[in-house]
Structure formats: structure tokens, C-alpha cells
Design an enzyme around this catalytic site. Structure first.
Site, mmCIF file in Angstrom:
data_model
loop_
_atom_site.group_PDB
_atom_site.id
_atom_site.type_symbol
_atom_site.label_atom_id
_atom_site.label_comp_id
_atom_site.label_asym_id
_atom_site.label_seq_id
_atom_site.Cartn_x
_atom_site.Cartn_y
_atom_site.Cartn_z
ATOM 1 N N GLY A 242 0.574 -1.091 -0.080
ATOM 2 C CA GLY A 242 0.140 0.022 -0.060
ATOM 3 C C GLY A 242 0.877 1.306 0.065
ATOM 4 O O GLY A 242 0.391 2.185 0.509
ATOM 5 N N THR A 243 2.030 1.126 -0.518
ATOM 6 C CA THR A 243 2.799 2.552 -0.380
ATOM 7 C C THR A 243 2.201 3.538 -1.601
ATOM 8 O O THR A 243 2.172 4.744 -1.451
ATOM 9 C CB THR A 243 4.200 2.301 -1.151
ATOM 10 O OG1 THR A 243 4.308 1.611 -2.368
ATOM 11 C CG2 THR A 243 5.104 1.409 -0.086
ATOM 12 N N ASN A 244 1.499 3.435 -2.595
ATOM 13 C CA ASN A 244 0.643 3.917 -3.346
ATOM 14 C C ASN A 244 -0.530 4.501 -2.777
ATOM 15 O O ASN A 244 -0.974 5.699 -2.829
ATOM 16 C CB ASN A 244 0.360 3.124 -4.903
ATOM 17 C CG ASN A 244 1.519 3.339 -5.783
ATOM 18 O OD1 ASN A 244 1.955 4.222 -6.185
ATOM 19 N ND2 ASN A 244 2.119 2.090 -5.964
ATOM 20 N N MET B 219 -3.968 -6.789 -7.055
ATOM 21 C CA MET B 219 -3.429 -7.850 -7.876
ATOM 22 C C MET B 219 -4.416 -8.809 -8.465
ATOM 23 O O MET B 219 -4.223 -9.970 -8.541
ATOM 24 C CB MET B 219 -2.556 -8.657 -7.109
ATOM 25 C CG MET B 219 -1.219 -7.711 -6.624
ATOM 26 S SD MET B 219 -0.194 -6.921 -8.104
ATOM 27 C CE MET B 219 0.845 -6.130 -7.063
ATOM 28 N N ILE C 9 -7.647 -9.430 -11.466
ATOM 29 C CA ILE C 9 -8.274 -8.832 -12.675
ATOM 30 C C ILE C 9 -9.590 -8.526 -12.470
ATOM 31 O O ILE C 9 -10.488 -9.458 -11.961
ATOM 32 C CB ILE C 9 -7.965 -9.732 -14.029
ATOM 33 C CG1 ILE C 9 -6.394 -9.403 -14.023
ATOM 34 C CG2 ILE C 9 -8.646 -9.052 -15.156
ATOM 35 C CD1 ILE C 9 -5.655 -10.287 -15.144
ATOM 36 N N LEU C 10 -10.258 -7.235 -12.816
ATOM 37 C CA LEU C 10 -11.688 -7.169 -12.437
ATOM 38 C C LEU C 10 -12.440 -7.458 -13.715
ATOM 39 O O LEU C 10 -11.899 -7.531 -14.861
ATOM 40 C CB LEU C 10 -11.896 -5.524 -12.674
ATOM 41 C CG LEU C 10 -11.239 -4.768 -11.406
ATOM 42 C CD1 LEU C 10 -11.475 -3.062 -11.311
ATOM 43 C CD2 LEU C 10 -11.775 -5.214 -9.986
ATOM 44 N N HIS D 59 0.437 1.146 -13.258
ATOM 45 C CA HIS D 59 1.293 0.120 -13.525
ATOM 46 C C HIS D 59 2.769 0.367 -13.559
ATOM 47 O O HIS D 59 3.277 1.418 -13.988
ATOM 48 C CB HIS D 59 1.058 -0.454 -14.871
ATOM 49 C CG HIS D 59 1.575 -1.711 -15.490
ATOM 50 N ND1 HIS D 59 1.415 -3.034 -14.903
ATOM 51 C CD2 HIS D 59 2.609 -1.927 -16.277
ATOM 52 C CE1 HIS D 59 1.991 -3.806 -15.609
ATOM 53 N NE2 HIS D 59 2.865 -3.083 -16.330
HETATM 54 C C1 GAR Z 1 3.322 -1.216 -7.396
HETATM 55 O O1 GAR Z 1 4.495 -1.045 -7.978
HETATM 56 C C2 GAR Z 1 2.209 -1.182 -8.550
HETATM 57 O O2 GAR Z 1 2.275 -0.475 -9.634
HETATM 58 C C3 GAR Z 1 2.218 -2.735 -8.891
HETATM 59 O O3 GAR Z 1 2.249 -3.215 -7.513
HETATM 60 C C4 GAR Z 1 2.734 -2.766 -6.530
HETATM 61 C C5 GAR Z 1 2.101 -2.385 -5.363
HETATM 62 O O4 GAR Z 1 2.966 -1.514 -4.344
HETATM 63 N N1 GAR Z 1 0.965 -3.036 -9.582
HETATM 64 C C6 GAR Z 1 1.027 -3.764 -10.695
HETATM 65 O O5 GAR Z 1 1.701 -4.489 -10.708
HETATM 66 C C7 GAR Z 1 -0.650 -4.014 -11.078
HETATM 67 N N2 GAR Z 1 -0.544 -4.639 -12.266
HETATM 68 P P1 GAR Z 1 1.921 -0.952 -3.286
HETATM 69 O O6 GAR Z 1 1.236 -1.780 -2.597
HETATM 70 O O7 GAR Z 1 3.314 -0.493 -2.327
HETATM 71 O O8 GAR Z 1 1.264 0.282 -3.715
#
Ligand code: GAR
Length: 208
Positions: free
Chosen positions: A12-14, A91, A93-94, A110
Site C-alpha cells: 500500500g505505498t501507493n 493484484m 483482474i476485474l 502500472h
Molecule cells: C506497485 O509497484 C504497483 O505499480 C504494482 O504493484 C506495486 C504495489 O505496491 N501494480 C501492478 O503490478 C499491477 N499490475 P504498493 O502496494 O506498495 O502500492
């Protein structure tokens, strides 16, 4: 004020970047009202709780049938009825029904410059492994609308990041997050919240 739901599966850093952007008013016309996790143990859920955001878990592992998982998710989303749904490290797919119900309201981050290293099977560290294997000198991140083609929807923002000689997938992932994802995801959400984005013929135009 636009109502935002964030879908997560991991660290969940994003989500953290979005929460900070709301707190320091980089996102002005939006509020995260719900975080849904496909994984009960995701640290993202703790981040949401610490920020006083309502959470729900739709545990992917509890559903042997992917359609039933999507049914449950759709039910939660309809109940909340958000203006924007952000996939932030989600992670799963909807399915078509969710995408159609929330047409042009779902965005995803992405970790590559789409169309490179994208589509089915490219997620998380695998994306960076593939970039290193191919020997690209630049990679980056993309925020795009979600349609029925995995990673194939209209592109909103992209940002380029250099690849260095001794990079490992983990080092590259961290650089892409810090230098690209955590910047362009809040920026894209802010643009949508201020209604500065329109889509025509699958191309995103940003009002300046
Ligand atoms: C992130 O790098 C995001 O771009 C990627 O997973 C990571 C999640 O990090 N997403 C995908 O690959 C989706 N296709 P986070 O949980 O720390 O945000």
C-alpha cells in the site's frame, strides 16, 4: 468533492502517497472514503485505518470461483457508489461487469511504460524482472483508465525512470515507485477530481 475508493492487495505505498496527497491538499476535490483489500493481511489496510478511512476485505483466497469474488466486489462497490476507483497495487483482474458498471471511472497504476512489460502476467516484481532481462535503459510507470484489455485502457500519465547497471528487480522497483508511481498516481487522481480529463477515441486529453 469526489468520492474515491482505493483497491489494494499488498504494502500500500501507493495508497500512502494518495493519503498524503489528500492531507496536504495536492488532491483538492477528492476524498478517499473506502479502501477495499483482496488480502486480509495487507499492510495497506493498516495504512487506511491509521488515516481513519473505512476499510473492507474481500478475500480472494476465500473464493475458489473468480466470478463469485467479482460478485462480492461489485456488491461492495455498488453500495459505496464512488466517483473514482483507484487500483493501487491491486493484484486481481476485474471482470467485465465491474468495468462496464464503472466505465471510465476506474484507473490503475502500472510499474512500466505501457505498452512495454504489461498485460496478463506482468505485475509487481515480475515487471521489473522482465525489464532487466530485456536490458532496457529506461523504464517507468503509467497511470491509465481500466478497460476490458489488461493494461490496455487510455493512458493518463507516464513518467520515465533510468535503469542502472547493477540494478536488481527490488532496487528498480523502489526507484520506479519513488521517482514515478508516487508522483503520477496522485497527480492523475487530482486531474480527474478537478474534471480536467476527457477521453476521445481512446486518447486522454488533459486540460491545461
Ligand atoms: C506497485 O509497484 C504497483 O505499480 C504494482 O504493484 C506495486 C504495489 O505496491 N501494480 C501492478 O503490478 C499491477 N499490475 P504498493 O502496494 O506498495 O502500492
Amino acid at each position: 468533492m469526489k468520492k474515491i475508493t482505493v483497491l489494494v492487495s499488498g504494502g500500500g505505498t501507493n495508497l500512502g502517497a494518495l493519503i498524503s496527497a489528500c492531507q496536504n491538499k495536492k488532491i483538492q476535490n477528492g476524498k478517499i472514503s473506502l479502501v477495499i483489500s483482496s488480502n486480509p493481511n495487507a499492510y495497506a489496510v493498516e495504512r487506511a485505518k491509521a488515516a481513519d478511512i473505512k476499510t473492507a476485505v474481500v478475500d480472494r483466497k476465500q473464493y475458489s470461483d473468480v466470478q463469485k469474488f467479482n460478485d462480492r466486489l461489485l456488491q461492495e462497490l455498488k453500495k459505496e457508489n464512488p466517483d473514482i476507483i483507484v487500483l493501487a497495487g491491486f493484484m486481481c483482474i476485474l471482470d467485465k461487469r465491474i468495468i462496464e458498471h464503472f466505465e471510465n471511472k476506474i484507473i490503475n497504476v502500472h510499474p512500466s511504460l505501457i505498452p512495454s512489460f504489461s498485460g496478463k502476467g506482468f505485475y509487481g516484481l515480475r515487471v521489473h524482472e522482465a525489464a532487466l532481462k530485456r536490458g532496457v535503459k529506461f523504464t517507468g510507470a503509467t497511470v491509465h483508465f481500466v478497460n476490458e484489455i489488461p493494461d490496455g485502457g487510455p493512458i493518463i500519465l507516464q513518467k520515465c525512470v533510468p535503469v542502472y547497471n547493477n540494478d536488481t528487480p527490488e532496487i528498480l522497483q523502489k526507484r520506479v515507485m519513488e521517482q514515478a508511481e508516487w508522483l503520477i498516481l496522485p497527480e492523475a487522481v487530482s486531474l480527474i477530481c478537478s474534471e480536467k480529463i476527457n477521453i476521445k477515441n481512446n486518447i486522454v486529453n488533459i486540460e491545461v
